[in-house]
Design a protein around this motif. Structure first.
Motif, PDB file in Angstrom:
ATOM      1  N   ARG A  91      29.197  62.087   7.321  1.00 38.48           N
ATOM      2  CA  ARG A  91      28.703  61.255   8.427  1.00 38.48           C
ATOM      3  C   ARG A  91      29.904  60.605   9.106  1.00 38.48           C
ATOM      4  N   ARG A  92      30.641  61.423   9.827  1.00 39.27           N
ATOM      5  CA  ARG A  92      31.895  60.976  10.435  1.00 39.27           C
ATOM      6  C   ARG A  92      31.665  59.852  11.445  1.00 39.27           C
ATOM      7  N   ARG A  93      30.601  59.941  12.218  1.00 41.39           N
ATOM      8  CA  ARG A  93      30.350  58.891  13.205  1.00 41.39           C
ATOM      9  C   ARG A  93      30.111  57.548  12.530  1.00 41.39           C
ATOM     10  N   THR A  94      29.385  57.583  11.425  1.00 44.69           N
ATOM     11  CA  THR A  94      29.155  56.345  10.684  1.00 44.69           C
ATOM     12  C   THR A  94      30.471  55.799  10.148  1.00 44.69           C
ATOM     13  N   THR A 125      57.730  44.146   7.740  1.00 47.37           N
ATOM     14  CA  THR A 125      56.895  45.284   7.342  1.00 47.37           C
ATOM     15  C   THR A 125      55.418  44.948   7.493  1.00 47.37           C
ATOM     16  N   ILE A 126      55.050  43.724   7.154  1.00 48.78           N
ATOM     17  CA  ILE A 126      53.656  43.309   7.319  1.00 48.78           C
ATOM     18  C   ILE A 126      53.252  43.383   8.788  1.00 48.78           C
ATOM     19  N   LYS A 127      54.135  42.961   9.682  1.00 46.46           N
ATOM     20  CA  LYS A 127      53.841  43.069  11.114  1.00 46.46           C
ATOM     21  C   LYS A 127      53.662  44.528  11.526  1.00 46.46           C
ATOM     22  N   GLN A 128      54.497  45.396  10.974  1.00 45.85           N
ATOM     23  CA  GLN A 128      54.384  46.818  11.292  1.00 45.85           C
ATOM     24  C   GLN A 128      53.063  47.394  10.782  1.00 45.85           C
ATOM     25  N   LEU A 129      52.646  46.971   9.608  1.00 45.41           N
ATOM     26  CA  LEU A 129      51.376  47.449   9.059  1.00 45.41           C
ATOM     27  C   LEU A 129      50.211  46.983   9.927  1.00 45.41           C
ATOM     28  N   ARG A 130      50.304  45.781  10.431  1.00 44.53           N
ATOM     29  CA  ARG A 130      49.237  45.282  11.298  1.00 44.53           C
ATOM     30  C   ARG A 130      49.199  46.061  12.612  1.00 44.53           C
ATOM     31  N   SER A 131      50.356  46.469  13.094  1.00 46.32           N
ATOM     32  CA  SER A 131      50.398  47.309  14.299  1.00 46.32           C
ATOM     33  C   SER A 131      49.770  48.670  14.024  1.00 46.32           C
ATOM     34  N   GLN A 132      50.041  49.209  12.839  1.00 44.82           N
ATOM     35  CA  GLN A 132      49.432  50.486  12.459  1.00 44.82           C
ATOM     36  C   GLN A 132      47.914  50.370  12.402  1.00 44.82           C
ATOM     37  N   LEU A 133      47.432  49.246  11.909  1.00 43.98           N
ATOM     38  CA  LEU A 133      45.986  49.042  11.830  1.00 43.98           C
ATOM     39  C   LEU A 133      45.352  49.059  13.219  1.00 43.98           C
ATOM     40  N   LYS A 134      46.013  48.434  14.185  1.00 47.29           N
ATOM     41  CA  LYS A 134      45.483  48.432  15.549  1.00 47.29           C
ATOM     42  C   LYS A 134      45.408  49.852  16.101  1.00 47.29           C
ATOM     43  N   GLU A 135      46.424  50.652  15.799  1.00 44.79           N
ATOM     44  CA  GLU A 135      46.418  52.041  16.262  1.00 44.79           C
ATOM     45  C   GLU A 135      45.296  52.834  15.600  1.00 44.79           C
ATOM     46  N   LEU A 136      45.092  52.588  14.309  1.00 43.85           N
ATOM     47  CA  LEU A 136      44.061  53.322  13.579  1.00 43.85           C
ATOM     48  C   LEU A 136      42.660  52.976  14.073  1.00 43.85           C
ATOM     49  N   GLU A 137      42.514  51.786  14.622  1.00 42.28           N
ATOM     50  CA  GLU A 137      41.196  51.379  15.114  1.00 42.28           C
ATOM     51  C   GLU A 137      40.740  52.256  16.275  1.00 42.28           C
ATOM     52  N   THR A 138      41.697  52.845  16.981  1.00 45.32           N
ATOM     53  CA  THR A 138      41.343  53.732  18.091  1.00 45.32           C
ATOM     54  C   THR A 138      41.556  55.205  17.755  1.00 45.32           C
ATOM     55  N   ALA A 190      33.584  47.094   2.861  1.00 43.84           N
ATOM     56  CA  ALA A 190      33.697  47.903   4.079  1.00 43.84           C
ATOM     57  C   ALA A 190      34.318  49.260   3.770  1.00 43.84           C
ATOM     58  N   GLU A 191      35.335  49.260   2.919  1.00 39.16           N
ATOM     59  CA  GLU A 191      35.966  50.523   2.541  1.00 39.16           C
ATOM     60  C   GLU A 191      34.990  51.420   1.789  1.00 39.16           C
ATOM     61  N   HIS A 192      34.179  50.829   0.945  1.00 40.18           N
ATOM     62  CA  HIS A 192      33.178  51.611   0.212  1.00 40.18           C
ATOM     63  C   HIS A 192      32.211  52.289   1.179  1.00 40.18           C
ATOM     64  N   ALA A 193      31.757  51.544   2.180  1.00 42.29           N
ATOM     65  CA  ALA A 193      30.844  52.115   3.173  1.00 42.29           C
ATOM     66  C   ALA A 193      31.511  53.266   3.929  1.00 42.29           C
ATOM     67  N   ARG A 194      32.785  53.108   4.256  1.00 40.74           N
ATOM     68  CA  ARG A 194      33.514  54.166   4.975  1.00 40.74           C
ATOM     69  C   ARG A 194      33.668  55.410   4.109  1.00 40.74           C
ATOM     70  N   VAL A 195      34.038  55.213   2.852  1.00 40.32           N
ATOM     71  CA  VAL A 195      34.253  56.337   1.942  1.00 40.32           C
ATOM     72  C   VAL A 195      32.951  57.104   1.707  1.00 40.32           C
ATOM     73  N   PRO A 210      36.413  49.819  12.025  1.00 38.83           N
ATOM     74  CA  PRO A 210      36.917  48.514  12.482  1.00 38.83           C
ATOM     75  C   PRO A 210      36.719  47.397  11.460  1.00 38.83           C
ATOM     76  N   ASP A 211      35.641  47.473  10.675  1.00 42.19           N
ATOM     77  CA  ASP A 211      35.424  46.463   9.637  1.00 42.19           C
ATOM     78  C   ASP A 211      36.503  46.552   8.562  1.00 42.19           C
ATOM     79  N   VAL A 212      36.886  47.781   8.229  1.00 44.17           N
ATOM     80  CA  VAL A 212      37.954  47.974   7.244  1.00 44.17           C
ATOM     81  C   VAL A 212      39.271  47.441   7.801  1.00 44.17           C
TER      82      VAL A 212
END
Length: 224
Positions: free
Chosen positions: A69-72, A141-154, A57-62, A78-80
């Motif tokens: 292709r920012r929209r892509t 810290t892991i919980k905080q990273l997961r919260s950051q991921l949720k924010e990044l999704e939007t 998924a990260e490869h596809a994003r990069v 979200p997959d990442v």
């Protein structure tokens, strides 16, 4: 006599007409003439499904970002995020199953941890034997990273996500390949990330990171 080569739009119309008539199946790449063919990653067949999915998924994003292709890239994000979230779950599970003991490590284990710490970018002068307090801090810290991921999704902050990918995938590769090192090294690595300690790999291109991840797995699991 010169021949006229149809332009991209005309060619696309011809491809669609051919597909409608049944003369030729329409391929996804026909719909976006600017999208390069997706290069398939190799050498990941023996990787855990969670790691492989996150890296793909990260490869596809990069690739999408590199080809403007920012929209892509936003659609793949979200997959990442899901992939990293799953990896963090697995790291947390390993931490929970390896709570700090009352006795110190053997010298052989200490030497092994020194080598693995280098793979995680942990300086030797920061190597310690984390206690229960550091263990609990690592889980927070892991919980905080997961919260950051949720924010990044939007928010779609791709540069911030790149840093998270660099850190989480590397830690997941190490703790999956050498699970006995999780209790000792994961808390230190997580603490360094939480403190924004410098990490040279943040600026590495994807191919260089992928080579490093592959080499790390080979080094830590030579029989696979």
């Amino acid at each position: 006599m010169s021949s006229i080569v149809p332009g991209p739009q005309k060619k696309l119309e011809q491809e669609i007409d051919a597909a409608r008539s049944g003369a030729k199946p329409l391929q996804p790449s026909d719909l976006n003439t600017s999208a390069p063919p997706q290069e398939e990653l190799t050498g990941l067949d023996d990787w855990p499904e969670s790691l492989r999915s996150a890296v793909e998924a990260e490869h596809a994003r990069v690739v999408a970002l590199a080809t403007n292709r920012r929209r892509t890239a936003d659609r793949v994000l979200p997959d990442v995020v899901h992939g990293l979230d799953q990896l963090l779950d697995e790291i947390a599970d390993r931490l929970q199953s390896q709570k700090p003991g009352l006795f110190g490590k053997s010298s052989a284990q200490a030497d092994a941890d020194d080598d693995i710490a280098d793979l995680l970018g942990i300086p030797t002068d920061e190597l310690t034997s984390p206690g229960r307090g550091e263990h609990r801090a690592a889980l927070r810290t892991i919980k905080q990273l997961r919260s950051q991921l949720k924010e990044l999704e939007t928010s779609h902050e791709h540069s911030k996500l790149t840093r998270l990918v660099t850190f989480v995938v590397r830690l997941a590769v190490v703790t999956d390949s050498a699970p006995e090192s999780t209790a000792t090294l994961a808390p230190i690595a997580l603490d360094r990330y939480a403190k924004s300690s410098p990490d040279t790999q943040w600026d590495w291109p994807f191919d260089q990171k992928l080579d490093f991840w592959k080499q790390t797995r080979t080094t830590l699991t030579p029989n696979t």
